[in-house]
Design a protein around this motif. Sequence first.
Motif, mmCIF file in Angstrom:
data_model
loop_
_atom_site.group_PDB
_atom_site.id
_atom_site.type_symbol
_atom_site.label_atom_id
_atom_site.label_comp_id
_atom_site.label_asym_id
_atom_site.label_seq_id
_atom_site.Cartn_x
_atom_site.Cartn_y
_atom_site.Cartn_z
ATOM 1 N N THR A 148 -41.758 3.047 -50.789
ATOM 2 C CA THR A 148 -41.345 2.373 -52.012
ATOM 3 C C THR A 148 -42.417 2.430 -53.095
ATOM 4 O O THR A 148 -42.103 2.377 -54.281
ATOM 5 C CB THR A 148 -40.987 0.908 -51.727
ATOM 6 O OG1 THR A 148 -42.135 0.229 -51.202
ATOM 7 C CG2 THR A 148 -39.860 0.817 -50.715
ATOM 8 N N GLY A 149 -43.678 2.538 -52.682
ATOM 9 C CA GLY A 149 -44.750 2.617 -53.672
ATOM 10 C C GLY A 149 -44.604 3.816 -54.580
ATOM 11 O O GLY A 149 -44.870 3.739 -55.789
ATOM 12 N N VAL A 150 -44.170 4.948 -54.007
ATOM 13 C CA VAL A 150 -43.961 6.154 -54.811
ATOM 14 C C VAL A 150 -42.863 5.917 -55.842
ATOM 15 O O VAL A 150 -42.974 6.315 -57.006
ATOM 16 C CB VAL A 150 -43.593 7.353 -53.905
ATOM 17 C CG1 VAL A 150 -43.361 8.611 -54.737
ATOM 18 C CG2 VAL A 150 -44.686 7.601 -52.867
ATOM 19 N N VAL A 151 -41.800 5.226 -55.423
ATOM 20 C CA VAL A 151 -40.683 4.948 -56.328
ATOM 21 C C VAL A 151 -41.106 3.975 -57.421
ATOM 22 O O VAL A 151 -40.760 4.153 -58.599
ATOM 23 C CB VAL A 151 -39.489 4.397 -55.529
ATOM 24 C CG1 VAL A 151 -38.376 3.935 -56.467
ATOM 25 C CG2 VAL A 151 -38.965 5.449 -54.566
ATOM 26 N N GLN A 152 -41.859 2.930 -57.051
ATOM 27 C CA GLN A 152 -42.296 1.954 -58.049
ATOM 28 C C GLN A 152 -43.225 2.576 -59.083
ATOM 29 O O GLN A 152 -43.153 2.246 -60.272
ATOM 30 C CB GLN A 152 -42.990 0.774 -57.362
ATOM 31 C CG GLN A 152 -42.029 -0.213 -56.737
ATOM 32 C CD GLN A 152 -42.732 -1.444 -56.175
ATOM 33 O OE1 GLN A 152 -42.500 -1.827 -55.034
ATOM 34 N NE2 GLN A 152 -43.586 -2.059 -56.961
ATOM 35 N N GLU A 153 -44.090 3.469 -58.642
ATOM 36 C CA GLU A 153 -44.982 4.145 -59.584
ATOM 37 C C GLU A 153 -44.183 4.984 -60.582
ATOM 38 O O GLU A 153 -44.470 4.991 -61.776
ATOM 39 C CB GLU A 153 -45.972 5.032 -58.831
ATOM 40 C CG GLU A 153 -47.052 4.264 -58.078
ATOM 41 C CD GLU A 153 -47.981 5.177 -57.311
ATOM 42 O OE1 GLU A 153 -47.889 6.415 -57.507
ATOM 43 O OE2 GLU A 153 -48.791 4.665 -56.516
ATOM 44 N N ARG A 154 -43.169 5.691 -60.088
ATOM 45 C CA ARG A 154 -42.335 6.501 -60.986
ATOM 46 C C ARG A 154 -41.536 5.603 -61.917
ATOM 47 O O ARG A 154 -41.374 5.916 -63.105
ATOM 48 C CB ARG A 154 -41.394 7.372 -60.159
ATOM 49 C CG ARG A 154 -40.569 8.371 -60.979
ATOM 50 C CD ARG A 154 -41.400 9.553 -61.467
ATOM 51 N NE ARG A 154 -41.849 10.371 -60.365
ATOM 52 C CZ ARG A 154 -41.143 11.362 -59.815
ATOM 53 N NH1 ARG A 154 -39.929 11.634 -60.264
ATOM 54 N NH2 ARG A 154 -41.647 12.080 -58.837
ATOM 55 N N ALA A 155 -41.045 4.475 -61.402
ATOM 56 C CA ALA A 155 -40.291 3.534 -62.242
ATOM 57 C C ALA A 155 -41.172 2.981 -63.351
ATOM 58 O O ALA A 155 -40.746 2.869 -64.512
ATOM 59 C CB ALA A 155 -39.725 2.408 -61.386
ATOM 60 N N ALA A 156 -42.410 2.634 -63.010
ATOM 61 C CA ALA A 156 -43.336 2.124 -64.026
ATOM 62 C C ALA A 156 -43.606 3.178 -65.082
ATOM 63 O O ALA A 156 -43.719 2.866 -66.279
ATOM 64 C CB ALA A 156 -44.634 1.678 -63.361
ATOM 65 N N ALA A 157 -43.703 4.434 -64.662
ATOM 66 C CA ALA A 157 -43.930 5.519 -65.619
ATOM 67 C C ALA A 157 -42.745 5.679 -66.570
ATOM 68 O O ALA A 157 -42.911 6.152 -67.706
ATOM 69 C CB ALA A 157 -44.188 6.825 -64.874
ATOM 70 N N LEU A 158 -41.553 5.269 -66.110
ATOM 71 C CA LEU A 158 -40.367 5.304 -66.964
ATOM 72 C C LEU A 158 -40.303 4.110 -67.908
ATOM 73 O O LEU A 158 -39.398 4.029 -68.731
ATOM 74 C CB LEU A 158 -39.098 5.340 -66.107
ATOM 75 C CG LEU A 158 -38.828 6.610 -65.311
ATOM 76 C CD1 LEU A 158 -37.659 6.399 -64.352
ATOM 77 C CD2 LEU A 158 -38.533 7.779 -66.246
ATOM 78 N N GLY A 159 -41.239 3.176 -67.747
ATOM 79 C CA GLY A 159 -41.264 1.996 -68.607
ATOM 80 C C GLY A 159 -40.573 0.789 -68.020
ATOM 81 O O GLY A 159 -40.398 -0.230 -68.711
ATOM 82 N N ILE A 160 -40.181 0.855 -66.744
ATOM 83 C CA ILE A 160 -39.536 -0.286 -66.112
ATOM 84 C C ILE A 160 -40.581 -1.332 -65.750
ATOM 85 O O ILE A 160 -41.590 -1.011 -65.117
ATOM 86 C CB ILE A 160 -38.771 0.145 -64.850
ATOM 87 C CG1 ILE A 160 -37.646 1.125 -65.224
ATOM 88 C CG2 ILE A 160 -38.184 -1.061 -64.112
ATOM 89 C CD1 ILE A 160 -36.916 1.729 -64.026
ATOM 90 N N ASP A 161 -40.349 -2.570 -66.178
ATOM 91 C CA ASP A 161 -41.238 -3.681 -65.846
ATOM 92 C C ASP A 161 -40.672 -4.452 -64.655
ATOM 93 O O ASP A 161 -39.445 -4.519 -64.473
ATOM 94 C CB ASP A 161 -41.402 -4.627 -67.034
ATOM 95 C CG ASP A 161 -42.121 -3.974 -68.205
ATOM 96 O OD1 ASP A 161 -43.066 -3.200 -67.960
ATOM 97 O OD2 ASP A 161 -41.725 -4.238 -69.365
ATOM 98 N N PHE A 162 -41.556 -5.057 -63.869
ATOM 99 C CA PHE A 162 -41.129 -5.802 -62.690
ATOM 100 C C PHE A 162 -41.627 -7.237 -62.754
ATOM 101 O O PHE A 162 -42.765 -7.496 -63.187
ATOM 102 C CB PHE A 162 -41.669 -5.154 -61.407
ATOM 103 C CG PHE A 162 -41.019 -3.834 -61.076
ATOM 104 C CD1 PHE A 162 -39.844 -3.794 -60.347
ATOM 105 C CD2 PHE A 162 -41.584 -2.638 -61.512
ATOM 106 C CE1 PHE A 162 -39.240 -2.584 -60.039
ATOM 107 C CE2 PHE A 162 -40.991 -1.422 -61.209
ATOM 108 C CZ PHE A 162 -39.812 -1.398 -60.474
ATOM 109 N N GLY A 163 -40.781 -8.164 -62.313
ATOM 110 C CA GLY A 163 -41.170 -9.551 -62.127
ATOM 111 C C GLY A 163 -40.894 -9.929 -60.688
ATOM 112 O O GLY A 163 -39.777 -10.322 -60.341
ATOM 113 N N PHE A 164 -41.897 -9.755 -59.819
ATOM 114 C CA PHE A 164 -41.713 -10.039 -58.399
ATOM 115 C C PHE A 164 -41.966 -11.517 -58.113
ATOM 116 O O PHE A 164 -42.700 -12.190 -58.822
ATOM 117 C CB PHE A 164 -42.644 -9.168 -57.554
ATOM 118 C CG PHE A 164 -42.273 -7.712 -57.566
ATOM 119 C CD1 PHE A 164 -41.058 -7.295 -57.054
ATOM 120 C CD2 PHE A 164 -43.139 -6.759 -58.096
ATOM 121 C CE1 PHE A 164 -40.704 -5.959 -57.063
ATOM 122 C CE2 PHE A 164 -42.803 -5.426 -58.112
ATOM 123 C CZ PHE A 164 -41.581 -5.015 -57.596
#
Length: 474
Positions: free
Chosen positions: A223-239
């Motif tokens: 999942t870390g690989v996916v989250q890194e790519r998502a962040a690069a797309l500009g997706i913000d997370f509120g965990f």
Amino acid sequence: MVMGDIATGTDVLVIGGGPGGYVAAIRAAQHDLDVTLVEKDAYGGTCLNYGCIPSKAFITATDVAHDAGNGGVMGVVADPDIDMAAMAEWKDGVVDQLTGGVEQLCKANGVNLVEGTAAFEDEHTARIAHGGSGQGMETIEFEHAIVATGSRPIQVPGFEFETDPVWSSRDALATDSVPDELVVVGAGYIGMELSTTFAKAGADVTVVEMLEDALPGYGSDLTGVVQERAAALGIDFGFGEAAAEWESTEDGIVVTTETEDGAESTYAADKVLVAVGREPVTDTLELEATGLEPTDGGFLETDGQARTDVDHIYAVGDVAGEPMLAHTASQEGVVAAEVIAGEPAALDYQAVPSVVFTDPEIATVGMTEVEAADAGFDPVVGQMPFRANGRSLTTGNDDGFVRLVADGDDEFVLGAQIVGPDASELVAEVTLAIELGATLEDVARTIHTHPTLSEAVMEAAENARGRAIHTLNR
């Protein structure tokens, strides 16, 4: 039976025309059984109409736009413009082609199709309420029944789907426009797939998740690989945040979240997509008339042949519980139909692949290293990074890896975890290896075309044996 009803009989009554139901109906008809399939909405069920297929169509289309707009490193310079209405029209065409095909296949195999909502009257009778004014009721007597009514999105209190700015996944996949700002509640596979899709379509996306990571249930190295790519797309997370409420503003809406200790955060948006999971649809069936009692979660418990506690009533797909996957539903439907036909069929869940169509994709099957050790094996692990794979480098997508898990004593393949390009396709080879009882040597000695992504599977097998050539051995 109520006076005025139409009464008919059938060998097998299938309730629900999704990937579990229509497959069961066709297979039962292939065994020369009289089969009636009841569907209240659209043939193909949620998967073909409102889930798997439309989401993959949107994912593919937005990938095309994103890749074109980011191809400068390859010498491709473009500034694509997304026409969401045209994209939605194309998606609908794909869906219509597939659902129309399901209906034709059912008819060609001799399945009787009935449109309406089914509810049990007793152990061998169901009543069908036909939609539309004056359409009336129909009573069907059956020898066997297969319940395949699927699932629906879980609602969060205060975020009811019938309210305009609140989307279910079905609503999101029916849109013909892209919101400027989108809040997604839930970082499971549906939330992450759609977050990526709308980010690539141009939306500013924020994902809020009660847990501390996206895609809970998958390993953090995947999942870390996916989250890194998502962040690069500009997706913000509120965990660590749960959706509490939303309110309208002059510019759209504001979503408020809360942590366990009561801290609040607010997020401005035009739409809020709630994707916190799915629940089975069994409450409409009047199961008490058959003596069946669903679990507290609404599921129907089944045995290894898809049979419920009532011997002649079967349940397949999401109503039967995990794994809630379309391909599992289809296999369960086949088994149920063959058992009814007197065949020695049984369910086997040792090799069930699971895929998340994020960017990059995640695919798993069988056991992890920890699961293998817990099961009493002495596991060996082999891994091949895509950054060392020629084909992945030529596609510009070299994040991720293929990992194989095998028994250290006899080298039987036990599982795989893949994150990277086309993971959804690559996992099929490992699934077959597990199903056939193949060894690491079998996989390693199979000649794989060069240059292909599938070579990473071969190299992972060699790595587990300490013989990899294109990556360092562990």
